[in-house]
Design a protein around this motif. Sequence first.
Motif, PDB file in Angstrom:
ATOM      1  N   TYR A 356     -37.256 -54.756  42.932  1.00  0.00           N
ATOM      2  CA  TYR A 356     -37.668 -53.755  41.938  1.00  0.00           C
ATOM      3  C   TYR A 356     -36.829 -53.869  40.668  1.00  0.00           C
ATOM      4  O   TYR A 356     -37.359 -53.837  39.547  1.00  0.00           O
ATOM      5  CB  TYR A 356     -37.540 -52.354  42.544  1.00  0.00           C
ATOM      6  CG  TYR A 356     -37.268 -51.268  41.552  1.00  0.00           C
ATOM      7  CD1 TYR A 356     -38.219 -50.912  40.597  1.00  0.00           C
ATOM      8  CD2 TYR A 356     -36.051 -50.589  41.547  1.00  0.00           C
ATOM      9  CE1 TYR A 356     -37.964 -49.916  39.667  1.00  0.00           C
ATOM     10  CE2 TYR A 356     -35.789 -49.601  40.639  1.00  0.00           C
ATOM     11  CZ  TYR A 356     -36.740 -49.266  39.693  1.00  0.00           C
ATOM     12  OH  TYR A 356     -36.475 -48.282  38.780  1.00  0.00           O
ATOM     13  N   GLU A 357     -35.532 -54.020  40.817  1.00  0.00           N
ATOM     14  CA  GLU A 357     -34.653 -54.100  39.656  1.00  0.00           C
ATOM     15  C   GLU A 357     -34.902 -55.361  38.841  1.00  0.00           C
ATOM     16  O   GLU A 357     -34.702 -55.383  37.630  1.00  0.00           O
ATOM     17  CB  GLU A 357     -33.195 -54.042  40.117  1.00  0.00           C
ATOM     18  CG  GLU A 357     -32.804 -52.673  40.677  1.00  0.00           C
ATOM     19  CD  GLU A 357     -31.423 -52.654  41.298  1.00  0.00           C
ATOM     20  OE1 GLU A 357     -30.878 -53.757  41.547  1.00  0.00           O
ATOM     21  OE2 GLU A 357     -30.897 -51.555  41.538  1.00  0.00           O
ATOM     22  N   ARG A 361     -41.305 -53.361  39.070  1.00  0.00           N
ATOM     23  CA  ARG A 361     -42.461 -52.772  39.743  1.00  0.00           C
ATOM     24  C   ARG A 361     -41.992 -51.789  40.811  1.00  0.00           C
ATOM     25  O   ARG A 361     -41.000 -52.027  41.488  1.00  0.00           O
ATOM     26  CB  ARG A 361     -43.327 -53.857  40.381  1.00  0.00           C
ATOM     27  CG  ARG A 361     -43.982 -54.804  39.386  1.00  0.00           C
ATOM     28  CD  ARG A 361     -44.774 -55.882  40.109  1.00  0.00           C
ATOM     29  NE  ARG A 361     -45.543 -56.710  39.197  1.00  0.00           N
ATOM     30  CZ  ARG A 361     -45.070 -57.808  38.607  1.00  0.00           C
ATOM     31  NH1 ARG A 361     -43.826 -58.190  38.849  1.00  0.00           N
ATOM     32  NH2 ARG A 361     -45.826 -58.512  37.801  1.00  0.00           N
ATOM     33  N   THR A 362     -42.720 -50.704  40.982  1.00  0.00           N
ATOM     34  CA  THR A 362     -42.365 -49.683  41.953  1.00  0.00           C
ATOM     35  C   THR A 362     -42.267 -50.284  43.357  1.00  0.00           C
ATOM     36  O   THR A 362     -43.181 -50.976  43.798  1.00  0.00           O
ATOM     37  CB  THR A 362     -43.414 -48.562  41.956  1.00  0.00           C
ATOM     38  OG1 THR A 362     -43.578 -48.072  40.628  1.00  0.00           O
ATOM     39  CG2 THR A 362     -42.979 -47.423  42.859  1.00  0.00           C
ATOM     40  N   GLU A 370     -38.528 -44.005  46.934  1.00  0.00           N
ATOM     41  CA  GLU A 370     -37.994 -42.685  46.632  1.00  0.00           C
ATOM     42  C   GLU A 370     -36.715 -42.767  45.816  1.00  0.00           C
ATOM     43  O   GLU A 370     -36.477 -41.929  44.926  1.00  0.00           O
ATOM     44  CB  GLU A 370     -37.762 -41.918  47.933  1.00  0.00           C
ATOM     45  CG  GLU A 370     -39.067 -41.575  48.648  1.00  0.00           C
ATOM     46  CD  GLU A 370     -38.862 -40.885  49.983  1.00  0.00           C
ATOM     47  OE1 GLU A 370     -37.698 -40.879  50.477  1.00  0.00           O
ATOM     48  OE2 GLU A 370     -39.849 -40.356  50.540  1.00  0.00           O
ATOM     49  N   GLN A 371     -35.900 -43.765  46.075  1.00  0.00           N
ATOM     50  CA  GLN A 371     -34.683 -43.945  45.292  1.00  0.00           C
ATOM     51  C   GLN A 371     -35.021 -44.258  43.836  1.00  0.00           C
ATOM     52  O   GLN A 371     -34.432 -43.689  42.908  1.00  0.00           O
ATOM     53  CB  GLN A 371     -33.830 -45.070  45.874  1.00  0.00           C
ATOM     54  CG  GLN A 371     -32.559 -45.364  45.080  1.00  0.00           C
ATOM     55  CD  GLN A 371     -31.792 -46.557  45.627  1.00  0.00           C
ATOM     56  OE1 GLN A 371     -31.961 -46.929  46.791  1.00  0.00           O
ATOM     57  NE2 GLN A 371     -30.952 -47.152  44.803  1.00  0.00           N
ATOM     58  N   ALA A 372     -35.977 -45.167  43.638  1.00  0.00           N
ATOM     59  CA  ALA A 372     -36.369 -45.535  42.278  1.00  0.00           C
ATOM     60  C   ALA A 372     -36.942 -44.342  41.524  1.00  0.00           C
ATOM     61  O   ALA A 372     -36.655 -44.128  40.342  1.00  0.00           O
ATOM     62  CB  ALA A 372     -37.382 -46.677  42.319  1.00  0.00           C
ATOM     63  N   LEU A 373     -37.761 -43.543  42.211  1.00  0.00           N
ATOM     64  CA  LEU A 373     -38.367 -42.382  41.565  1.00  0.00           C
ATOM     65  C   LEU A 373     -37.321 -41.344  41.184  1.00  0.00           C
ATOM     66  O   LEU A 373     -37.458 -40.665  40.157  1.00  0.00           O
ATOM     67  CB  LEU A 373     -39.413 -41.745  42.486  1.00  0.00           C
ATOM     68  CG  LEU A 373     -40.862 -42.206  42.282  1.00  0.00           C
ATOM     69  CD1 LEU A 373     -41.009 -43.700  42.479  1.00  0.00           C
ATOM     70  CD2 LEU A 373     -41.807 -41.466  43.224  1.00  0.00           C
ATOM     71  N   ILE A 378     -39.625 -42.697  34.330  1.00  0.00           N
ATOM     72  CA  ILE A 378     -40.772 -43.562  34.009  1.00  0.00           C
ATOM     73  C   ILE A 378     -41.339 -44.162  35.297  1.00  0.00           C
ATOM     74  O   ILE A 378     -42.557 -44.145  35.525  1.00  0.00           O
ATOM     75  CB  ILE A 378     -40.356 -44.681  33.031  1.00  0.00           C
ATOM     76  CG1 ILE A 378     -39.908 -44.091  31.693  1.00  0.00           C
ATOM     77  CG2 ILE A 378     -41.514 -45.656  32.834  1.00  0.00           C
ATOM     78  CD1 ILE A 378     -40.977 -43.321  30.955  1.00  0.00           C
ATOM     79  N   VAL A 379     -40.448 -44.686  36.138  1.00  0.00           N
ATOM     80  CA  VAL A 379     -40.889 -45.217  37.427  1.00  0.00           C
ATOM     81  C   VAL A 379     -41.540 -44.112  38.243  1.00  0.00           C
ATOM     82  O   VAL A 379     -42.564 -44.316  38.911  1.00  0.00           O
ATOM     83  CB  VAL A 379     -39.703 -45.835  38.195  1.00  0.00           C
ATOM     84  CG1 VAL A 379     -40.131 -46.267  39.591  1.00  0.00           C
ATOM     85  CG2 VAL A 379     -39.142 -47.021  37.433  1.00  0.00           C
TER      86      VAL A 379
END
Length: 435
Positions: A356-357, A361-362, A370-373, A378-379
């Motif tokens: 992802y990093e 992309r999600t 859930e961590q990214a959100l 924006i994610v």
Amino acid sequence: MTVNTRGITRLTALLGLGAFALTACGSGGDSAEQGSGESAETEAAETTEEESSQSESGDAAASGSLTIWADANRAEVLNEVASDFESDTGIAVEIVQQDFEEIRDQFVSQVPTGEGPDIAVGAHDWLGVLVNNGVVAPVELGDAAGDFEEIAVDAWTYEGQTYGLPYSIENIALLRNTELAPEAPADFDEMIQMGEEAGTEYPFLVGLDPNESDPYHLYPFQTSFGAPVFGTAEDGSYDSSQLAMADAGGEEFAGWLAEQGEAGVLNLNIDGDLAQESFNDGNSPFFLTGPWNVDGAREAGIDVAVDPIPAAGDQDAQPFAGVQGFFLSAQSENVVAASNFLINYVGTAEVQTALYETGGRTPALTESFEQALSEDEIVAGFGEVGAEAVPMPAIPEMGAVWDDWGSSQAAIIKGDGDPVELWQKMSEDISSAID
């Protein structure tokens, strides 16, 4: 990169059975119909016992090698994972960098010759072609399936079998210039009203093409009229015998397209690049696009928010979701090791977050999702829209849809005939092409 494996013992129980099933699948037949159930269970038990013994002794299947095809972005992360995997198992992993756009066709042509990889990265909507050509094998996710977002697993499921380890979810949403539009619109009409009140050159932007329109970007509006491309079977899979957009909802959408074309809201002379440039110049408060255009807007000094796509009809606007992942070759000679690599290494939060990093992309894995959100609004915006999206049809018949769909949309937007008649003609042509 340190990879926390999820219990080789649990995996071997399902991979023992998977090894037999995948071998059968390599011939292109239905694995459930090949060989006796008794022999399959015996072989599965033997494989499970052997793998469990190897796992406990620290020498899990330490033979052979794996070849993986990946594009440049994914290859960078996979090289680190491969190093950990080789250190843990003794199995060498070669990462071969490929152009993403060429992977599917190269895979289809090379796997039957024995020259293809064990694993390749790709998009879920390739599945119809891959399965029909007999070059891809099911991935036995087992209990691990519950660790991923439901839409990600659904997208990689074809005719009841899961064929990939998903890693990302991608979809479009409404990008909003918060200075020009402080609040999200409730529906399409309110969005256009807000855009006009902002006094900008364009009330709303979406990249189109003068000859092919862009069915992908306009699909959320089409679904809001209750006009999905295909109907679905009882198991939720797409049914190509039901061209659902040929129904009344599709005709209503066609009328709406004509209205928006006449009003200049949908402009075929504004392609994706011009739409991006205009939004970044502050010429519209709204831009229907994907995460790939967020960085450009931010660099241009735009304070952006991501909102759900406003419905033009009386149903929710649902975009397509594209799910990328890794799939197995039906001719792989090291299925257990390949499955181990996918589920216990690529399927971990560490690797899914790293992917992802790198790609933006999600993530498909719920923990990473859930961590990214929680870390990036924006994610979070794209992720929330994506959770309600619908998987892009992976059935081969989808290939017969795009051309007529796009050209007919363009003709309707330009006012080249009665919108309902043009839509009906399109539906007839697509049905004939599918037949």
